[in-house]
Design a protein around this motif. Sequence first.
Motif, PDB file in Angstrom:
ATOM      1  N   UNK A  63       0.830  -1.211   0.000  1.00 35.76           N
ATOM      2  CA  UNK A  63       0.000   0.000   0.000  1.00 35.76           C
ATOM      3  C   UNK A  63       0.862   1.257   0.000  1.00 35.76           C
ATOM      4  N   UNK A  64       0.490   2.220  -0.834  1.00 32.86           N
ATOM      5  CA  UNK A  64       1.282   3.438  -0.968  1.00 32.86           C
ATOM      6  C   UNK A  64       1.386   4.178   0.364  1.00 32.86           C
ATOM      7  N   UNK A  65       0.304   4.199   1.123  1.00 30.94           N
ATOM      8  CA  UNK A  65       0.323   4.906   2.402  1.00 30.94           C
ATOM      9  C   UNK A  65       1.356   4.354   3.360  1.00 30.94           C
ATOM     10  N   UNK A  66       1.496   3.032   3.406  1.00 32.08           N
ATOM     11  CA  UNK A  66       2.492   2.431   4.298  1.00 32.08           C
ATOM     12  C   UNK A  66       3.903   2.729   3.822  1.00 32.08           C
ATOM     13  N   UNK A  67       4.093   2.818   2.516  1.00 32.20           N
ATOM     14  CA  UNK A  67       5.422   3.154   1.988  1.00 32.20           C
ATOM     15  C   UNK A  67       5.743   4.634   2.235  1.00 32.20           C
ATOM     16  N   UNK A  68       4.743   5.481   2.075  1.00 32.50           N
ATOM     17  CA  UNK A  68       4.941   6.904   2.290  1.00 32.50           C
ATOM     18  C   UNK A  68       5.314   7.191   3.735  1.00 32.50           C
ATOM     19  N   UNK A  69       4.759   6.424   4.640  1.00 35.07           N
ATOM     20  CA  UNK A  69       5.042   6.616   6.070  1.00 35.07           C
ATOM     21  C   UNK A  69       6.527   6.420   6.381  1.00 35.07           C
ATOM     22  N   UNK A  70       7.226   5.626   5.568  1.00 35.22           N
ATOM     23  CA  UNK A  70       8.652   5.384   5.796  1.00 35.22           C
ATOM     24  C   UNK A  70       9.491   6.653   5.663  1.00 35.22           C
ATOM     25  N   UNK A  71       8.983   7.627   4.917  1.00 33.76           N
ATOM     26  CA  UNK A  71       9.745   8.850   4.678  1.00 33.76           C
ATOM     27  C   UNK A  71       9.594   9.862   5.806  1.00 33.76           C
ATOM     28  N   UNK A  72       8.818   9.506   6.837  1.00 35.21           N
ATOM     29  CA  UNK A  72       8.590  10.418   7.945  1.00 35.21           C
ATOM     30  C   UNK A  72       9.160   9.829   9.232  1.00 35.21           C
ATOM     31  N   UNK A  73       9.395  10.665  10.232  1.00 38.58           N
ATOM     32  CA  UNK A  73      10.064  10.185  11.447  1.00 38.58           C
ATOM     33  C   UNK A  73       9.134   9.615  12.497  1.00 38.58           C
ATOM     34  N   UNK A  74       7.965   9.096  12.084  1.00 37.94           N
ATOM     35  CA  UNK A  74       7.026   8.540  13.054  1.00 37.94           C
ATOM     36  C   UNK A  74       7.551   7.280  13.682  1.00 37.94           C
ATOM     37  N   UNK A  75       6.706   6.293  13.865  1.00 38.04           N
ATOM     38  CA  UNK A  75       7.129   5.045  14.485  1.00 38.04           C
ATOM     39  C   UNK A  75       8.168   4.370  13.607  1.00 38.04           C
ATOM     40  N   UNK A  76       9.404   4.246  14.074  1.00 40.38           N
ATOM     41  CA  UNK A  76      10.469   3.677  13.239  1.00 40.38           C
ATOM     42  C   UNK A  76      10.354   2.172  13.145  1.00 40.38           C
ATOM     43  N   UNK A  77      10.935   1.633  12.088  1.00 39.27           N
ATOM     44  CA  UNK A  77      11.033   0.183  11.976  1.00 39.27           C
ATOM     45  C   UNK A  77      12.041  -0.325  12.995  1.00 39.27           C
ATOM     46  N   UNK A  78      11.771  -1.489  13.526  1.00 37.37           N
ATOM     47  CA  UNK A  78      12.723  -2.095  14.443  1.00 37.37           C
ATOM     48  C   UNK A  78      13.619  -3.048  13.669  1.00 37.37           C
ATOM     49  N   UNK A  79      14.916  -2.806  13.741  1.00 35.75           N
ATOM     50  CA  UNK A  79      15.868  -3.692  13.085  1.00 35.75           C
ATOM     51  C   UNK A  79      16.366  -4.716  14.077  1.00 35.75           C
ATOM     52  N   UNK A  80      17.012  -5.749  13.575  1.00 37.57           N
ATOM     53  CA  UNK A  80      17.598  -6.741  14.464  1.00 37.57           C
ATOM     54  C   UNK A  80      18.670  -6.061  15.287  1.00 37.57           C
ATOM     55  N   UNK A  81      18.480  -6.059  16.562  1.00 35.88           N
ATOM     56  CA  UNK A  81      19.369  -5.267  17.419  1.00 35.88           C
ATOM     57  C   UNK A  81      20.635  -6.026  17.764  1.00 35.88           C
ATOM     58  N   UNK A  82      21.724  -5.311  17.773  1.00 35.54           N
ATOM     59  CA  UNK A  82      22.970  -5.858  18.289  1.00 35.54           C
ATOM     60  C   UNK A  82      23.058  -5.494  19.752  1.00 35.54           C
TER      61      UNK A  82
END
Length: 652
Positions: A63-82
């Motif tokens: 969905x375009x809306x979910x992709x567009x959200x990536x360009x903003x500083x809202x809730x960040x994606x969680x990466x595999x943490x070291x």
Amino acid sequence: MRVRVPFGRGALTGFVVAVTPHPETGGKTAPIREVIARLEDRPSISPDLLALTAWVAERYLAPFGQCLRLAFPGSPERTRAAVPAKHADETSAVAAGAAPGQSTCDESLAPLRAKALAAIARQTHASLLFPATTGALLGPCADAIQAVLDRGRTALVLVPETGRVDSLHAFFAARWGARCQAYHAGLSSAERHQAWARIQAGEAAVVTGTRSAVFAPLSGLGLLIVDQEDHQAYKAENVPRYDTRVVAAERARRAGAVLILASAHPSLETVHSTGTDTGALGPIVPQAGAPPVTVADLRDAPFGDILSTPLSDAIAARLADRRRVLLFLNRKGYASVLLCHDCGQAVKCPACSVGWTFHKRDGLLRCSYCGRSGNAPERCPACAGTRLIPSGSGTEALEEQVKARFPAARIARLERHRTGGDGANAAILSLWQAKELDILIGTQMVVTRRPPPVASLVGLVYPDAALHLPDFQAAERAYHTCSDVMALADPHDSTAGIVLQSYLPRHHVIRALAERNPSIFYESELAARQALGYPPFGRLIGLRVSGTKEDLVDAAATRWAALLRTAWPSTGKVGVGGAPLVGPPPALIEVLGPIPATPARVRGRFRRQLVVKGTDGTELREAVRMTLAEMDRGGRAGGLRYDIDVDPQSLM
């Protein structure tokens, strides 16, 4: 621009991406509601970044809306943490020895450095593979960053784990000061918004971050660096399931920027896409003074022994010399499953169709998928038999055998899910750094911890397990992991050595590791992938159907496969009910499955899997898009859900 709009009885944040003179309602009468408020006075992101998010939506069928959200500083994606960056890592260690404004370059990377600087000078797009560790990459990258800054452009550096951002950012900040900015999921919401605002305002010209930073609002991008590009964390696990490397390549292409993909053991896709000669990749470590590798053939070992004679003898020799040993086994717990000797069934998680991992010391069974745990039963849940036996030795079983064989040694075990949690692991690592342990046993955690637990002897106890996984990338992942583990042999210890145990000593992964010759692996694996039509020579889309009722999941997966086999993307049509279409033959699209996913049931939801395979990614995506629309018309009874993974990194 972001706005607040009414939605039902509440309100949501929306994105204004275009303005039209008339509402597009498909000919239907629809009420027009007023925007509640504008959240900004001007556009939040540039047209270039807006176009990039639209491309991601198209490329990954999201969905375009979910992709567009990536360009903003809202809730960040969680990466595999070291591990939290409290200790020095390779980056900070190198930085400590370099004065601000100075950089060094490994001679083997000098030609690539020259190519990068030449492309930056011409301000033309180029994609380059640097087969180098993070430490070796710092000098050439610093020179490239300085070159783009001198031309008034900006640089973006991506790393796979949040734990490595701060040290790399500190290295850059020592040279360029306030022009540098860290941007990653480990920042608080306020810190992330502040960092985003600095980048958008042009106050930061050198940005270091994790996966989501590929969408950082940098203008005038001239250089994009993806360090450790083979790392699995670059592939997003949730919608939109984008591959950071692919998005980075597209962003660099659009910006006319230089793209540097770096890794000590690069991915097959990157080796192929950059046209790199596999013979030029060089050894994992320089041959001169490299710790020797001994391959122990497990076919010669007594049945049931975890340690072969060569590995056991090597451990004894190191302990006699008061040197330390690291043993790697990527299996948690005492055993992979508990098997019933009477009926042959494994004791399984009640919510998932997967065997519990047995933790003998705690007397617990734990599910690796949903996290549920319970006490180990005395009787088989299937037949009430009493003969339950552990199968598939894990790190706990290895620890038990090592303690029995070397009772005087000080031994500890690293494992993610253990009593005491990560605090216990941190305490163990502190003891290791203080040289108060003789033998350290660990899973893949050993390669993510900082500082790395180097040892005089590194033993890879059973690397074959990764080679047997039913996945097209199994051999590549095994090669990358084992390469990282082998790098933990102490380079400053003249007596350091590596013992690699295997039932498959002639497998190309084992041979490449033993001979320290990457070309053996890359040439063999690329040939196998090409013969079978797997990436990088073909394209894949993974599809998953899940739901709470098994019969509905089976029926939906079967119907989706039938629709895909009759879909003709080039005509925009699909056979109704699986009926074939008449006309010119479609592009070659192969549909694999449906089959039960691995595992077939997770958290009470049944799962079936399909794979769409072909040479034309556009055709594959269009076939999936068309058939998904047809599937949606059938409703979502039984909680049916359809998940799409374009360019999956695993088929498990």
